[in-house]
Design an enzyme around this catalytic site. Structure first.
Site, PDB file in Angstrom:
ATOM      1  N   GLN A   1      -4.552  13.995  -1.507  1.00  0.00           N
ATOM      2  CA  GLN A   1      -3.125  14.245  -1.566  1.00  0.00           C
ATOM      3  C   GLN A   1      -2.848  15.651  -1.045  1.00  0.00           C
ATOM      4  O   GLN A   1      -3.778  16.409  -0.849  1.00  0.00           O
ATOM      5  CB  GLN A   1      -2.618  14.078  -2.986  1.00  0.00           C
ATOM      6  CG  GLN A   1      -2.791  12.678  -3.522  1.00  0.00           C
ATOM      7  CD  GLN A   1      -2.005  12.430  -4.835  1.00  0.00           C
ATOM      8  OE1 GLN A   1      -1.239  13.253  -5.284  1.00  0.00           O
ATOM      9  NE2 GLN A   1      -2.249  11.270  -5.425  1.00  0.00           N
TER      10      GLN A   1
ATOM     11  N   GLU B   1      -3.293   5.509   1.451  1.00  0.00           N
ATOM     12  CA  GLU B   1      -4.118   6.395   0.617  1.00  0.00           C
ATOM     13  C   GLU B   1      -5.529   6.397   1.186  1.00  0.00           C
ATOM     14  O   GLU B   1      -6.154   5.324   1.296  1.00  0.00           O
ATOM     15  CB  GLU B   1      -4.140   5.947  -0.853  1.00  0.00           C
ATOM     16  CG  GLU B   1      -2.841   6.235  -1.568  1.00  0.00           C
ATOM     17  CD  GLU B   1      -2.866   5.930  -3.062  1.00  0.00           C
ATOM     18  OE1 GLU B   1      -3.936   6.052  -3.693  1.00  0.00           O
ATOM     19  OE2 GLU B   1      -1.793   5.559  -3.582  1.00  0.00           O
TER      20      GLU B   1
ATOM     21  N   ASN C   1       3.132  -0.061  -5.651  1.00  0.00           N
ATOM     22  CA  ASN C   1       1.866   0.565  -5.252  1.00  0.00           C
ATOM     23  C   ASN C   1       0.717  -0.113  -6.005  1.00  0.00           C
ATOM     24  O   ASN C   1       0.847  -0.385  -7.206  1.00  0.00           O
ATOM     25  CB  ASN C   1       1.896   2.052  -5.627  1.00  0.00           C
ATOM     26  CG  ASN C   1       0.513   2.700  -5.536  1.00  0.00           C
ATOM     27  OD1 ASN C   1       0.008   2.945  -4.446  1.00  0.00           O
ATOM     28  ND2 ASN C   1      -0.109   2.969  -6.680  1.00  0.00           N
ATOM     29  N   GLU C   2      -0.359  -0.385  -5.322  1.00  0.00           N
ATOM     30  CA  GLU C   2      -1.546  -0.990  -5.944  1.00  0.00           C
ATOM     31  C   GLU C   2      -1.143  -2.045  -6.977  1.00  0.00           C
ATOM     32  O   GLU C   2      -1.506  -1.968  -8.156  1.00  0.00           O
ATOM     33  CB  GLU C   2      -2.459   0.093  -6.536  1.00  0.00           C
ATOM     34  CG  GLU C   2      -3.008   1.018  -5.451  1.00  0.00           C
ATOM     35  CD  GLU C   2      -4.192   1.902  -5.849  1.00  0.00           C
ATOM     36  OE1 GLU C   2      -4.514   1.988  -7.049  1.00  0.00           O
ATOM     37  OE2 GLU C   2      -4.798   2.481  -4.935  1.00  0.00           O
TER      38      GLU C   2
ATOM     39  N   GLU D   1       1.959  13.141  -5.164  1.00  0.00           N
ATOM     40  CA  GLU D   1       2.194  12.371  -6.391  1.00  0.00           C
ATOM     41  C   GLU D   1       2.422  13.319  -7.566  1.00  0.00           C
ATOM     42  O   GLU D   1       1.935  14.465  -7.572  1.00  0.00           O
ATOM     43  CB  GLU D   1       0.968  11.482  -6.672  1.00  0.00           C
ATOM     44  CG  GLU D   1       1.104  10.644  -7.941  1.00  0.00           C
ATOM     45  CD  GLU D   1       0.089   9.505  -8.031  1.00  0.00           C
ATOM     46  OE1 GLU D   1      -0.868   9.463  -7.246  1.00  0.00           O
ATOM     47  OE2 GLU D   1       0.285   8.638  -8.904  1.00  0.00           O
TER      48      GLU D   1
HETATM   49  O1  AHR Z   1      -4.339   9.116  -5.411  1.00  0.00           O
HETATM   50  C1  AHR Z   1      -4.670   8.917  -6.745  1.00  0.00           C
HETATM   51  C2  AHR Z   1      -4.459   7.473  -7.197  1.00  0.00           C
HETATM   52  O2  AHR Z   1      -5.348   6.643  -6.510  1.00  0.00           O
HETATM   53  C3  AHR Z   1      -3.102   6.878  -6.893  1.00  0.00           C
HETATM   54  O3  AHR Z   1      -2.180   7.191  -7.866  1.00  0.00           O
HETATM   55  C4  AHR Z   1      -3.393   5.413  -6.897  1.00  0.00           C
HETATM   56  O4  AHR Z   1      -2.520   4.699  -6.066  1.00  0.00           O
HETATM   57  C5  AHR Z   1      -4.843   5.327  -6.454  1.00  0.00           C
HETATM   58  O5  AHR Z   1      -5.586   4.510  -7.275  1.00  0.00           O
END
Ligand code: AHR
Length: 512
Positions: free
Chosen positions: A364, A316, A191-192, A43
């Site tokens: 990540q 994630e 995402n989310e 990211e």
């Molecule tokens: O991985 C960090 C963050 O965690 C991501 O940007 C988000 O999708 C999650 O809340």
């Protein structure tokens, strides 16, 4: 005499309980462990991209290819990354992809509103990412902007990367120096969406998803899209239920799930090194919850999709601690043997749920959260998590071997967790690979593995262990935690015996 018998009986019971008993049915192996379970996530956050993987084409101090560090490229090739998710995360729903193409000097700047409000120059964009994926042999997983973008923007992105010729977007790509399309298959539709992706309700997102998915087209047979719906957080089972009910299954290849091993979202998350046993135990409790969440979300999916056509993608996961001193919103943290435990345990859970879990992305890849690589100026190190991911690679696209396991518990302050987890698979050459993780902070455990269905005569093994749970690699001591050969096994008449040390990860390979 009676007393002696009683003592002997109690001793037998105790030693019986501290044994781990595994039975492997090699003849019943049928489900493929999808290699995409071993996926990663990059990211625009802290020093993951800028100042981490990507140091810029003009950097003469650190060897690089098109601005990406050569040592990172080499390590990721070695890791056999099957897919890489980009550009977020929360960042994905703020990203304007069209600002990241064309001559770098002309690209507009942007403010990363999610991660520290830092200004980015868009010098790492679509071409940079997709070329990197080609270089390391990973499939790209593009997360589209649904929260603040438009249907047209996302449809244009699909066309830009997948249309061979003849569209305004393919013309633009060719003009920007890339003749052939990249054929990107894996796409996240936001995402989310329940949080940073737009604070939507499940019903609202389901409708929005249908609209976006309609205009994301399969352009060629080589680029048939695999669309991933933004999934639930941890135990939000209603989210999964609503999406499975309201999104036509023909429009959705997979549904996501996010779960982090975090102590608290509101209070302290604890340090990444130098934590107490109490903190360690809580992290392991959070990690073990993955078993419950994957099971329950799968059960809901089974209700609407009994043939298991839609995949569950945990895009994630990982440990999340207090950010080490590195500036606003950078989420940089050290990576210790505790992280190796999260990785070993979680990957065993995913493997054993291979009938529904067909992808996952560790959060990540570089310098952020449970990273496999840390960098500092010209230095780079591989973390304990890197070693676990690499050891477990033997399971990629292998066939899951069903197992039964009886494990002793790891007890702390009156609470109990299963100490030993395991998963096993048979690879294309017929070798049997067994991964075992012992999260117990204090005890080694005796393990007996009964091999049913096939005979094996040779065993080899690799272990990741260290003298302290907080042990980690540093730029001064990059190999403090490293993989060693393991020779402590005894194989006799189809029964394999060994002892696994406290907080260690072991992978055994058996051949005929
Ligand atoms: O991985 C960090 C963050 O965690 C991501 O940007 C988000 O999708 C999650 O809340």
């Amino acid at each position: 005499m009676k007393k002696l018998f009683l003592i002997a009986f109690v001793l037998v019971c105790i030693s019986g309980f501290s044994q781990t008993k595994i039975t492997l049915n090699t003849d019943l192996a049928k489900t493929k462990i999808n290699k995409h379970i071993y996926g990663h996530f990059a990211e625009h956050l802290g020093r993951c991209i800028y100042g981490g993987m990507y140091i810029g084409e003009s950097n003469t101090k650190i060897p690089n290819t098109a601005g990406v560090r050569n040592d990172v490229i080499q390590a990721l090739k070695e890791l056999k990354v099957p897919n890489l998710r980009w550009p977020g995360g929360c960042f994905a729903d703020a990203y304007q992809w069209k600002d990241g193409i064309g001559p770098k000097a002309n690209r507009p700047k942007m403010v990363n509103v999610w991660w520290g409000g830092v200004t980015e120059d868009n010098s790492f964009g679509t071409h940079d990412f997709l070329d990197l994926c080609e270089r390391i042999g990973a499939e790209p997983y593009l997360a589209g902007n649904v929260g603040s973008g438009s249907v047209k923007d996302l449809a244009d992105w699909v066309s830009y990367v997948n249309q061979p010729t003849g569209s305004p977007m393919s013309d633009l790509r060719i003009q920007n120096g890339r003749k052939e399309p990249w054929n990107v298959k894996i796409w996240g539709v936001g995402n989310e969406a329940w949080g940073c992706g737009g604070n939507m309700t499940a019903e609202y997102y389901a409708n929005i998803y249908r609209q976006y998915a309609t205009f994301m087209k399969d352009i060629t047979p080589e680029s048939k899209l695999y669309k991933v719906a933004s999934g639930a957080s941890s135990d939000d089972f209603n989210w999964t239920e609503t999406l499975m009910k309201n999104i036509p299954h023909s429009q959705m290849s997979a549904l996501a799930l996010h779960h982090y091993s975090v102590l608290s979202w509101v209070e302290t998350k604890g340090p990444s090194v130098g934590f107490s046993e109490s903190t360690y135990f809580k992290t392991m409790q959070e990690a073990w919850k993955m078993e419950e969440f994957v099971t329950k979300h799968s059960t809901i999916m089974d209700k609407y999709d009994p043939e298991k056509k839609i995949d569950l993608i945990v895009d994630e996961w990982g440990g999340w601690y207090d950010t080490d001193a590195e500036g606003k919103g950078a989420l940089y943290q050290q990576n210790t043997m505790r992280d190796a435990m999260i990785a070993g345990l979680t990957l065993n859970i995913f493997n054993n749920h291979a009938d529904r879990v067909r992808g996952a992305n560790l959060a990540q890849i570089v310098n952020v959260l449970q990273a496999v690589i840390l960098t500092n100026e010209e230095k780079m190190l591989l973390t304990p998590t890197f070693h676990v991911m690499k050891m477990y690679n033997v399971h990629q696209d292998a066939t899951l071997v069903p197992m039964t396991i009886e494990s002793p518990t790891y007890e702390f302050s009156g609470k109990k967790l299963t100490a030993v987890s395991s998963s096993a698979s048979k690879d294309a050459s017929g070798a049997l690979n067994i991964s075992i993780t012992n999260i117990d902070y204090r005890k080694s455990h005796e393990i007996t593995i009964s091999l049913r269905g096939e005979d094996f005569s040779k065993v080899s093994g690799q272990i990741l262990a260290s003298s302290n749970i907080s042990d980690h690699n540093t730029f001064e001591q990059p190999n403090k935690v490293s993989v060693k050969d393991f020779s402590g096994t005894k194989l006799e008449k189809g029964v394999l015996k060994l002892s696994i040390p406290a907080y260690s990860v072991l992978v055994l390979t058996l051949k005929k």
